[in-house]
Write a protein that holds these residues in place. Structure first.
Motif, PDB file in Angstrom:
ATOM      1  N   CYS A 143       1.392 -24.788 -42.405  1.00 28.75           N
ATOM      2  CA  CYS A 143       1.381 -25.873 -41.554  1.00 28.75           C
ATOM      3  C   CYS A 143       1.330 -25.454 -39.991  1.00 28.75           C
ATOM      4  O   CYS A 143       0.707 -25.981 -39.283  1.00 28.75           O
ATOM      5  N   CYS A 165       4.269 -32.514 -46.052  1.00 28.25           N
ATOM      6  CA  CYS A 165       4.682 -32.214 -44.950  1.00 28.25           C
ATOM      7  C   CYS A 165       4.728 -32.961 -43.778  1.00 28.25           C
ATOM      8  O   CYS A 165       4.202 -33.984 -44.198  1.00 28.25           O
ATOM      9  N   CYS A 167       2.662 -32.633 -41.130  1.00 29.23           N
ATOM     10  CA  CYS A 167       1.456 -32.646 -40.316  1.00 29.23           C
ATOM     11  C   CYS A 167       0.816 -33.943 -40.266  1.00 29.23           C
ATOM     12  O   CYS A 167       0.794 -34.505 -41.333  1.00 29.23           O
ATOM     13  N   HIS A 170      -4.229 -31.879 -43.180  1.00 27.94           N
ATOM     14  CA  HIS A 170      -4.349 -30.472 -42.915  1.00 27.94           C
ATOM     15  C   HIS A 170      -6.139 -30.292 -43.078  1.00 27.94           C
ATOM     16  O   HIS A 170      -6.651 -29.387 -43.656  1.00 27.94           O
TER      17      HIS A 170
END
Ligand SMILES: [Zn+2]
Length: 196
Positions: A143, A165, A167, A170
């Motif tokens: 991350c 997560c 974010c 990715h």
């Protein structure tokens, strides 16, 4: 006694595994040399200490990785349940992690024929080029790496590889190869070289 000059690279898994194995059989005298901006070598040579404890902890087959994939032409691609997206031609950079068997994970990504499991699987089966950059570490850094890349590259579809997560994504995109971008190398350098 014969002397063999070798490059000590803290990020080279095979090299580090080998020096750990033979640390009691060889006399290892690491030195740092300095390259000047015109790529000539300066006369400055510094003796270094090998951070054995740190190596012992860090030299394991685990950590994060980047995949650099090349897409030759625009393409509408369905990414599982995330949906269909128009992917621009160019380079896609994906950040993932495997806290065990990192090598096997990267090998799996290279295979075109496989059961679709992760979002990235839908992309690796249609892209034309593949390069993997392992970033071995005892810490899960994916991350943080994604964060660093988000400031220098364009973001891919929201939620891509980031279901677990906070974010945005990715997956990142660049028109030209990120390997030719100094900002890309600088961003990775922070994660690849661990100073104990
Ligand atoms: Zn994340």
């Amino acid at each position: 006694m014969k002397k063999f000059p070798i490059n000590f690279d803290q990020t080279d898994f095979d090299f580090n595994t080998t020096i750990l194995k033979f640390r009691n059989d060889l006399m290892i005298l690491p030195r740092a040399i300095e390259w000047k901006s015109d790529l000539s070598m300066s006369k400055k040579v510094k003796m270094l200490e090998i951070p054995w404890d740190n190596l012992q902890d860090e030299v394991k087959d685990r950590g994060s990785y980047l995949l650099v994939l090349k897409l030759e032409r625009h393409k509408l691609i369905e990414i599982g349940r995330l949906g269909k997206f128009m992917f621009q031609k160019g380079y896609y950079i994906y950040v993932g992690s495997a806290m065990s068997n990192l090598r096997a994970r990267i090998k799996r990504h290279k295979q075109k024929r496989k059961k679709m499991h992760w979002h990235i699987d839908y992309l690796t089966r249609v892209t034309d080029g593949f390069l993997s950059i392992p970033i071995r570490s005892s810490q899960r850094q994916e991350c943080e790496i994604a964060q660093a890349l988000s400031s220098i590259l364009k973001s891919g579809p929201a939620g891509f590889g980031s279901s677990d997560c906070k974010c945005l994504t990715h997956l990142f995109w660049s028109e030209k190869s990120p390997l030719q971008m100094e900002t890309f190398h600088n961003a990775l350098q922070r994660f690849r070289i661990k100073h104990p």
